[in-house]
Design an enzyme around this catalytic site. Structure first.
Site, short mmCIF file in Angstrom:
data_model
loop_
_atom_site.label_atom_id
_atom_site.label_comp_id
_atom_site.label_asym_id
_atom_site.label_seq_id
_atom_site.Cartn_x
_atom_site.Cartn_y
_atom_site.Cartn_z
N ARG A 1 0.88 -1.25 0.01
CA ARG A 1 0.02 -0.01 -0.08
C ARG A 1 0.84 1.14 -0.15
NH1 ARG A 1 -2.31 -3.68 -0.99
NH2 ARG A 1 -4.23 -4.54 -0.34
N SER B 1 -11.49 -0.11 2.43
CA SER B 1 -10.92 -0.57 3.69
C SER B 1 -10.20 0.60 4.37
CB SER B 1 -9.79 -1.42 3.29
OG SER B 1 -10.31 -2.65 2.59
N GLU C 1 -5.67 3.56 5.86
CA GLU C 1 -5.34 3.52 4.45
C GLU C 1 -6.19 4.82 3.73
OE1 GLU C 1 -6.22 0.43 1.03
OE2 GLU C 1 -6.00 -0.36 3.12
#
Length: 353
Positions: free
Chosen positions: A165, A237, A334
């Protein structure tokens, strides 16, 4: 096209209202001189600049005091050689539609990444991933505009510094790069990836499972657990799956033997953030108009369409603190937090709530 004091509600999947002082719709590369002139003027006024794709991973905490550049570049070029299908995809193309179209054409490889919201230009920034596959696995290069120099540049896969990520676009090139297109290489000798999460029920031998089957399974699983942002505002998410030391993982497993855990090559262990949140009994937890989704604890939602950024911020902080208290694991968000002056983080904004 330039808009003043424009609402950003339609441009973020949380559907939380905020306004941009200036909004530039970047639709053609021929508009680059106009855009660069506007950037120069904005910087001379000491105002911030934000590059915005689909807004699917963004929480606007306040009105944005500077220039928002909405990337709407479109177009897909396909070619092939003996070994690979080659795609050059403009940054404004919808990611899921790209996955759906390639699988339908028999160009396999992206199927595990189905139903990830957002546009193609955001994919390398986050190095999006799902079910054991990441964007970096197929990316050969990324084209971008260096907003400091006003020039078009290209980075190779290695130059993008992809990680979990993460990428150079969140580090050294943060606030400097406007991605215009990505180049992908999909092998004709396709290999199924079904060993991660709920896809484990599929047989991974090529003769018995197809990319279309994996695509359909991923869409079904994600649809069952993840709310459609067009119906229920959310940013997917909200937290990253935390990576912890092997020692901490063993301690946690001694108390929670059913805890999902995924050993990494460097000896660390990746945990499932959604499971940790669920174990804290937080599904359905509400603060104002924001709530933890009942079907997937990793998702925070704008439940009634009236949630404020403050509601989401307070709920995210509560989740973070509960998981830290119960498991000694610190969750990182995130989702990108955007304040009046640019990108910020949960620790900074919670002080002002």
């Amino acid at each position: 096209m330039i808009e003043k004091n424009s609402s950003l509600k339609a441009f973020n999947s949380f559907s939380i209202d905020a306004h941009a002082h200036l909004l530039f719709h970047f639709q053609q590369l021929s508009e680059l001189p106009q855009l660069l002139a506007l950037i120069k003027k904005t910087r001379a006024a000491n105002k911030p600049i934000l590059v915005l794709g689909g807004g699917s991973n963004t929480l606007f905490c306040n009105d944005f005091s500077g220039l928002v550049i909405k990337v709407e570049l479109m177009g897909i070029t396909q070619s092939e050689n003996d070994q690979y299908h080659l795609l050059e995809v403009a940054a404004g193309e919808d990611w899921h539609e790209l996955v759906e179209d390639t699988v339908a054409q028999g160009i396999d490889g992206l199927e595990n990444l189905a139903l990830i919201p957002g546009v193609v230009g955001a994919a390398p920034v986050q190095n999006i991933g799902a079910y054991g596959v990441e964007f970096k696995d197929f990316c050969t290069s990324v084209d971008y505009i260096d907003l400091e120099e006003g020039t078009l540049k290209t980075l190779s896969n290695e130059g993008c510094l992809f990680a979990y990520r993460d990428s150079i676009f969140k580090g050294e090139l943060k606030d400097r790069a406007l991605i215009t297109s990505v180049s992908l290489k999909l092998p004709k000798q396709w290999q199924a990836h079904c060993r991660y999460g709920l896809l484990q029920g599929l047989d991974e031998t090529e003769s018995s499972v197809s990319a279309q089957q994996i695509f359909d399974s991923v869409c079904r699983i994600r649809s069952e657990k993840l709310p459609d942002p067009k119906v229920l505002g959310n940013a997917g998410s909200f937290f990253k799956n935390p990576i912890v030391s092997d020692n901490l993982s063993e301690q946690l497993l001694s108390h929670h033997p059913d805890m999902p855990h995924y050993p990494q090559d460097d000896g660390s262990v990746k945990l499932a953030a959604g499971w940790l949140i669920d174990q804290c009994g937080l599904k359905g937890k509400k603060i104002g108009g924001a709530a933890v989704h009942l079907q997937q604890a990793l998702v925070l939602i704008n439940e009634d369409g009236k949630a404020t950024a403050s509601d989401v911020i307070q709920l995210a902080w509560h989740v973070r603190e509960q998981v830290l208290h119960k498991f000694a694991v610190l969750l990182e968000h995130e989702v990108r937090f955007i304040d009046a002056q640019g990108e910020t983080n949960l620790l900074q904004v919670i002080e002002n709530v």
